[in-house]
Motif scaffolding. Sequence first.
Motif, PDB file in Angstrom:
ATOM      1  N   ARG A 121      44.880  44.829 114.039  1.00  0.00           N
ATOM      2  CA  ARG A 121      43.955  45.830 113.508  1.00  0.00           C
ATOM      3  C   ARG A 121      42.534  45.332 113.736  1.00  0.00           C
ATOM      4  O   ARG A 121      42.267  44.139 113.671  1.00  0.00           O
ATOM      5  CB  ARG A 121      44.138  46.041 112.008  1.00  0.00           C
ATOM      6  N   LYS A 122      41.624  46.243 113.980  1.00  0.00           N
ATOM      7  CA  LYS A 122      40.210  45.913 114.088  1.00  0.00           C
ATOM      8  C   LYS A 122      39.608  45.794 112.681  1.00  0.00           C
ATOM      9  O   LYS A 122      40.247  46.132 111.683  1.00  0.00           O
ATOM     10  CB  LYS A 122      39.471  46.988 114.895  1.00  0.00           C
ATOM     11  N   LEU A 124      35.873  46.077 110.101  1.00  0.00           N
ATOM     12  CA  LEU A 124      34.549  46.643 109.849  1.00  0.00           C
ATOM     13  C   LEU A 124      33.792  45.700 108.928  1.00  0.00           C
ATOM     14  O   LEU A 124      34.392  44.916 108.200  1.00  0.00           O
ATOM     15  CB  LEU A 124      34.672  48.008 109.157  1.00  0.00           C
ATOM     16  N   GLU A 141      34.938  55.521 107.025  1.00  0.00           N
ATOM     17  CA  GLU A 141      35.252  55.057 108.382  1.00  0.00           C
ATOM     18  C   GLU A 141      36.576  54.298 108.383  1.00  0.00           C
ATOM     19  O   GLU A 141      37.386  54.442 109.322  1.00  0.00           O
ATOM     20  CB  GLU A 141      34.125  54.159 108.894  1.00  0.00           C
ATOM     21  N   HIS A 142      36.827  53.504 107.356  1.00  0.00           N
ATOM     22  CA  HIS A 142      38.106  52.790 107.239  1.00  0.00           C
ATOM     23  C   HIS A 142      39.274  53.760 107.145  1.00  0.00           C
ATOM     24  O   HIS A 142      40.296  53.589 107.823  1.00  0.00           O
ATOM     25  CB  HIS A 142      38.084  51.885 106.012  1.00  0.00           C
ATOM     26  N   HIS A 144      39.515  56.801 108.220  1.00  0.00           N
ATOM     27  CA  HIS A 144      39.735  57.513 109.488  1.00  0.00           C
ATOM     28  C   HIS A 144      40.254  56.600 110.590  1.00  0.00           C
ATOM     29  O   HIS A 144      41.064  57.019 111.426  1.00  0.00           O
ATOM     30  CB  HIS A 144      38.439  58.190 109.942  1.00  0.00           C
ATOM     31  N   SER A 145      39.815  55.340 110.594  1.00  0.00           N
ATOM     32  CA  SER A 145      40.163  54.442 111.704  1.00  0.00           C
ATOM     33  C   SER A 145      41.325  53.506 111.403  1.00  0.00           C
ATOM     34  O   SER A 145      42.005  53.041 112.324  1.00  0.00           O
ATOM     35  CB  SER A 145      38.938  53.593 112.075  1.00  0.00           C
ATOM     36  N   ASN A 147      40.793  50.604 110.339  1.00  0.00           N
ATOM     37  CA  ASN A 147      40.236  49.264 110.493  1.00  0.00           C
ATOM     38  C   ASN A 147      39.986  48.626 109.132  1.00  0.00           C
ATOM     39  O   ASN A 147      39.577  49.306 108.183  1.00  0.00           O
ATOM     40  CB  ASN A 147      38.925  49.311 111.278  1.00  0.00           C
TER      41      ASN A 147
END
Length: 383
Positions: A121-122, A124, A141-142, A144-145, A147
């Motif tokens: 996993r990436k 943020l 953002e987390h 949705h992604s 990450n």
Amino acid sequence: MQQINRVILLVLDSVGIGFSEDAIDFDDLGANTLGHIADAVGLQVPNMERLGLGNIAPLKGIRPTENPQGAFGMAKEQSKGKDSTTGHWEIAGQILDEPFPVYPNGFPKEIISEFEAKCERKTLGNKVASGTAIIQELGEEHVHSGNLIVYTSADSVFQIAAHEEVVPIKELYRYCQIARDMLKVGRVIARPFVGEKGDYTRTANRRDFSLEPGENILSKLHEAGQEVISVGKIYDLFAGKAISQYKKTASNDEGVKETLAFIKEESKGLIFINLVDFDTLYGHRRDVLGYKNALERFDQQLPDLMAALKDDDLLIITADHGNDPIFKGTDHTREHVPILVAGKKVKPIDLGLRHSFQDIGATVEEILLGNSIKGSFAQQILK
């Protein structure tokens, strides 16, 4: 020396009482958590005053008493750090020659890259941040992604925040264990949260993955067949080692409640408590009035703790570092910590400035195990 069968060791997290001699090495000259709060907004703590708090150091509005009801003094830290893990480990008898690493500019690229590869996993964030603020900033953002939100603080911590509906709790814990295996930070912390955009809130499923301590008073008591009961974040700070019973808590009030419950039970050994709100809610957030109110609230609860003590109980109140809410920045501060000792068999005596937090653990060891340890003040305080 009178027989004591149980010690209640209560740490007021971050309640320092003035900068120490080596504060210049930590850029903390001038820090004074209790002193600055008392100067700025006043401080009414009559029960700690009666034990001798005002006899330790000059504090506005807290008077020295000619007839203290407890023993009193303060201690300086020898370990090379000013975080909670370092402070508690030294209290328990373990001095650290090297500080835990901190990352004021975020974690190096090579650490993040390795962590992302192992987790698949990436990430943020990767910066120093408030845990409540960063989930509002990066939560959407987390979600949705997928990450992971990674951040740190002035402490030696690697924190991972994730929405419980995006990253299941067990999966988040697995990622934390990956980071724990990679890093030498004091703690890796799972910070799960829930909610919707603009209203994300952290849950009670936090979990700390700590480095394991070496030999200390907890392990010695455990090996001797005595109980080690922890309240608050003690369990996490010592990686659960040598702890026979524990209660994690969500507030100072809950910590006092659980402590009272354990005191009223029959046990022999150590009850070790941390009340963390002073640090997390007020010190780091520079909330002077909130800090004052929390101190006064604890002082109001102190008579209940004192009344619950059995004849062969001993209560030690201390701290693990400072966190002056008026001093610059939002970091812990290198300060002496107060020592107040109470119980029916305690002599009212001035313990002076102790060479190390370790003297507290040495005292517990001599009282409960009969071992004569350098730095112990057991002989001084007991009738």
